[in-house]
Each structure stands twice: as C-alpha cells, then as structure tokens.
Design a protein around this motif. Sequence first.
Motif, PDB file in Angstrom:
ATOM      1  N   LYS A  18       0.835  -1.193   0.000  1.00 34.83           N
ATOM      2  CA  LYS A  18       0.000   0.000   0.000  1.00 34.83           C
ATOM      3  C   LYS A  18       0.871   1.245   0.000  1.00 34.83           C
ATOM      4  O   LYS A  18       1.831   1.348   0.761  1.00 34.83           O
ATOM      5  N   GLU A  19       0.534   2.194  -0.842  1.00 34.49           N
ATOM      6  CA  GLU A  19       1.265   3.464  -0.901  1.00 34.49           C
ATOM      7  C   GLU A  19       0.681   4.407   0.141  1.00 34.49           C
ATOM      8  O   GLU A  19      -0.462   4.841   0.041  1.00 34.49           O
ATOM      9  N   ILE A  20       1.482   4.733   1.172  1.00 35.99           N
ATOM     10  CA  ILE A  20       1.010   5.579   2.273  1.00 35.99           C
ATOM     11  C   ILE A  20       1.264   7.051   1.979  1.00 35.99           C
ATOM     12  O   ILE A  20       0.413   7.903   2.223  1.00 35.99           O
ATOM     13  N   LEU A  21       2.460   7.351   1.461  1.00 36.60           N
ATOM     14  CA  LEU A  21       2.810   8.723   1.075  1.00 36.60           C
ATOM     15  C   LEU A  21       3.188   8.758  -0.394  1.00 36.60           C
ATOM     16  O   LEU A  21       3.863   7.842  -0.890  1.00 36.60           O
ATOM     17  N   LYS A  22       2.774   9.838  -1.083  1.00 39.61           N
ATOM     18  CA  LYS A  22       2.968   9.924  -2.530  1.00 39.61           C
ATOM     19  C   LYS A  22       3.618  11.264  -2.907  1.00 39.61           C
ATOM     20  O   LYS A  22       2.985  12.306  -2.811  1.00 39.61           O
ATOM     21  N   ASP A  23       4.876  11.215  -3.266  1.00 38.80           N
ATOM     22  CA  ASP A  23       5.576  12.399  -3.788  1.00 38.80           C
ATOM     23  C   ASP A  23       5.360  13.644  -2.935  1.00 38.80           C
ATOM     24  O   ASP A  23       4.939  14.696  -3.416  1.00 38.80           O
ATOM     25  N   VAL A  24       5.655  13.528  -1.647  1.00 38.15           N
ATOM     26  CA  VAL A  24       5.521  14.663  -0.734  1.00 38.15           C
ATOM     27  C   VAL A  24       6.751  15.560  -0.859  1.00 38.15           C
ATOM     28  O   VAL A  24       7.871  15.131  -0.617  1.00 38.15           O
ATOM     29  N   SER A  25       6.512  16.811  -1.235  1.00 43.32           N
ATOM     30  CA  SER A  25       7.595  17.803  -1.317  1.00 43.32           C
ATOM     31  C   SER A  25       7.223  18.992  -0.431  1.00 43.32           C
ATOM     32  O   SER A  25       6.149  19.578  -0.591  1.00 43.32           O
ATOM     33  N   GLY A  37      -5.019  17.218   8.836  1.00 46.31           N
ATOM     34  CA  GLY A  37      -5.733  16.542   7.760  1.00 46.31           C
ATOM     35  C   GLY A  37      -6.551  15.387   8.295  1.00 46.31           C
ATOM     36  O   GLY A  37      -6.502  15.070   9.485  1.00 46.31           O
ATOM     37  N   PRO A  38      -7.316  14.725   7.440  1.00 47.09           N
ATOM     38  CA  PRO A  38      -8.179  13.623   7.878  1.00 47.09           C
ATOM     39  C   PRO A  38      -7.389  12.454   8.459  1.00 47.09           C
ATOM     40  O   PRO A  38      -6.215  12.251   8.131  1.00 47.09           O
ATOM     41  N   ASN A  39      -8.047  11.695   9.317  1.00 43.15           N
ATOM     42  CA  ASN A  39      -7.423  10.485   9.857  1.00 43.15           C
ATOM     43  C   ASN A  39      -7.058   9.521   8.724  1.00 43.15           C
ATOM     44  O   ASN A  39      -7.816   9.369   7.763  1.00 43.15           O
ATOM     45  N   GLY A  40      -5.886   8.896   8.864  1.00 43.64           N
ATOM     46  CA  GLY A  40      -5.452   7.939   7.854  1.00 43.64           C
ATOM     47  C   GLY A  40      -4.840   8.562   6.623  1.00 43.64           C
ATOM     48  O   GLY A  40      -4.525   7.868   5.652  1.00 43.64           O
ATOM     49  N   GLY A  41      -4.625   9.872   6.649  1.00 39.76           N
ATOM     50  CA  GLY A  41      -4.082  10.560   5.474  1.00 39.76           C
ATOM     51  C   GLY A  41      -2.580  10.473   5.326  1.00 39.76           C
ATOM     52  O   GLY A  41      -2.045  10.786   4.256  1.00 39.76           O
ATOM     53  N   GLY A  42      -1.873  10.064   6.416  1.00 39.12           N
ATOM     54  CA  GLY A  42      -0.425   9.930   6.326  1.00 39.12           C
ATOM     55  C   GLY A  42       0.360  10.884   7.202  1.00 39.12           C
ATOM     56  O   GLY A  42       1.590  10.931   7.111  1.00 39.12           O
ATOM     57  N   LYS A  43      -0.314  11.636   8.082  1.00 42.58           N
ATOM     58  CA  LYS A  43       0.362  12.642   8.904  1.00 42.58           C
ATOM     59  C   LYS A  43       1.425  12.033   9.821  1.00 42.58           C
ATOM     60  O   LYS A  43       2.584  12.459   9.831  1.00 42.58           O
ATOM     61  N   SER A  44       1.015  11.041  10.613  1.00 42.22           N
ATOM     62  CA  SER A  44       1.955  10.436  11.562  1.00 42.22           C
ATOM     63  C   SER A  44       3.067   9.684  10.845  1.00 42.22           C
ATOM     64  O   SER A  44       4.224   9.675  11.295  1.00 42.22           O
ATOM     65  N   THR A  45       2.744   9.067   9.719  1.00 45.68           N
ATOM     66  CA  THR A  45       3.780   8.396   8.924  1.00 45.68           C
ATOM     67  C   THR A  45       4.823   9.391   8.460  1.00 45.68           C
ATOM     68  O   THR A  45       6.040   9.125   8.520  1.00 45.68           O
ATOM     69  N   ASP A 210      -4.900  11.784   1.762  1.00 47.16           N
ATOM     70  CA  ASP A 210      -4.682  10.681   0.824  1.00 47.16           C
ATOM     71  C   ASP A 210      -3.202  10.511   0.474  1.00 47.16           C
ATOM     72  O   ASP A 210      -2.846  10.224  -0.672  1.00 47.16           O
ATOM     73  N   GLY A 211      -2.336  10.732   1.460  1.00 43.76           N
ATOM     74  CA  GLY A 211      -0.918  10.490   1.273  1.00 43.76           C
ATOM     75  C   GLY A 211      -0.143  11.589   0.581  1.00 43.76           C
ATOM     76  O   GLY A 211       1.057  11.435   0.329  1.00 43.76           O
ATOM     77  N   GLY A 212      -0.795  12.707   0.289  1.00 39.34           N
ATOM     78  CA  GLY A 212      -0.110  13.799  -0.398  1.00 39.34           C
ATOM     79  C   GLY A 212      -0.381  15.141   0.255  1.00 39.34           C
ATOM     80  O   GLY A 212      -1.224  15.262   1.152  1.00 39.34           O
ATOM     81  N   VAL A 213       0.334  16.155  -0.192  1.00 44.05           N
ATOM     82  CA  VAL A 213       0.127  17.511   0.310  1.00 44.05           C
ATOM     83  C   VAL A 213      -1.055  18.123  -0.429  1.00 44.05           C
ATOM     84  O   VAL A 213      -0.971  18.422  -1.619  1.00 44.05           O
ATOM     85  N   ALA A 214      -2.171  18.300   0.284  1.00 43.26           N
ATOM     86  CA  ALA A 214      -3.365  18.882  -0.327  1.00 43.26           C
ATOM     87  C   ALA A 214      -3.271  20.398  -0.364  1.00 43.26           C
ATOM     88  O   ALA A 214      -3.650  21.030  -1.353  1.00 43.26           O
ATOM     89  N   LYS A 215      -2.761  20.979   0.732  1.00 44.25           N
ATOM     90  CA  LYS A 215      -2.618  22.432   0.808  1.00 44.25           C
ATOM     91  C   LYS A 215      -1.453  22.770   1.726  1.00 44.25           C
ATOM     92  O   LYS A 215      -1.146  22.031   2.669  1.00 44.25           O
TER      93      LYS A 215
END
Length: 248
Positions: A18-25, A37-45, A210-215
């Motif tokens: 499963k892809e938890i984080l996707k191209d976070v810059s 962000g929402p629960n399960g979005g990847g913050k703690s990871t 959803d594993g990425g930077v939304a804002k």
Amino acid sequence: MLELINVGFEAENEQGVKEILKDVSLTINDRFVAITGPNGGGKSTLAKIIAGIYQPTKGKILLDGVDITNMSITERARLGISYAFQQPVRFKGLCVKDLLALAAGKSMSVDEACSLLSEVGLCARDYIDRELNGSLSGGELKRIEIAMVLARGTKLSIFDEPEAGIDLWSFQSLIKVFEKMYSLTKGNIIIISHQERILNIADTIVVIRDGGVAKVGSRDEILPGLLSSADAGGTCSALLDKIEGGRK
C-alpha cells in the motif's frame, strides 16, 4: 531548514503493498509548522519518516542541506531532531530525573529537573524520583516526554498530537512551552494536530490528505478553509469533528 523532495512510503499489508505517502515535497523553515488533515491521510507516517523511525521508499530528505534520507533515528537525533510519540514509551527501571538528564546529554541538578517539570505543569517533588512505569498515566507520560524534548533543545522538534491525554493541563500552558522551546533553540517545531487552538499558533499549516500535500500556506490562508464545510467538501469531516470537539 528541512526539505522533503518527492518523498514516498510504501508498506505491506494483507492486501499487498500500500502506498502511504505519494511524492511529498515540502520546505519547512518556519518557527511553528502544523501538519493536519483527515485520519489515515499519512500525517503520523510523515512525522516518523522525518524523525527516522521509518525510512522513505523514495525521495530525499535534507536537514540544513545535509542529506539525511538514509540516516537512522539515532544519527538524526545527533544532528538535532527530536520526536515525541503520540503514545509515549514507558521505561521501566528509569526514573524521571534520569530520563531528563539523558535527554539533556549532561548531568542535571534536582533544581534543573524540577524547573523542566514545572514547565509542563507537573509538581516536581511528586515526580522527580518516579519510575517511568505503569504507575504513570498516559497524560503524565505525555508531559514528561514534552519536558524531555524541552531538555534536549534540538533544532527540529516533532510532536505527534501533543494535546492528547493532557485535558487537565490548559492548552495555553502547552502553547507557552512551545514558545519557550523556540526562544531557547530558535529551531523549527512541527506539530501533528487536529485541534484548532494548536493550528492557531502555527506560522504554516500543511494539510495532508490521501498520502499527499493537499494544501500548504500561512495560518490565515489555510485555517478558514478547514473550518468551512463548503471548502472541505466532506473530505475533511473527521478533521472538522475533532476541531469541534476541541472547542468544548
């Protein structure tokens, strides 16, 4: 300054990879940065990847221009990164004063240890010789862990939901600890939180979804949108629920 360049993270589960984080810059160079962000979005990871608890499966992480991507949590700690767990670790056989001395990297007088405990709202004489075991509540351990980070005085301090379990200690006191920490270190403080009162002190807010930077933007740019159901469009309902709960 912390830089994350196209950072990704994958983990195996029963269904496969499963892809938890996707191209976070991200570039983090402000005093207080809140990641929400929402629960399960990847913050703690993301926080654990910055600290070195997890290793990214792709991308690069730089601290003041030094590539720390493949460094262990110990190596990153030596460079000045601290991490406070959402659920603090218990250290059977170790007393509070000894833990604070280990965090500071030097011997510590009773007065110095008491001063740190007072900063986090604990009566020093009741805790200085307490063992870090099951006799301490989660909230007490959380405060002791915050005192430990304060003792270290690192250039980058990461807190995963620091408000959890400290309902009897006012948010204002928590905020004062963060402000003192910055005044002592002039380092960056990253806070994972859903609470509006925490988000309100942030210089920058990063929304992970959803594993990425939304804002990403200043508090004035991002917070009003988080509090608006029209802007959230239902995707941040869990976040809004927690913010509303924090107001009570």
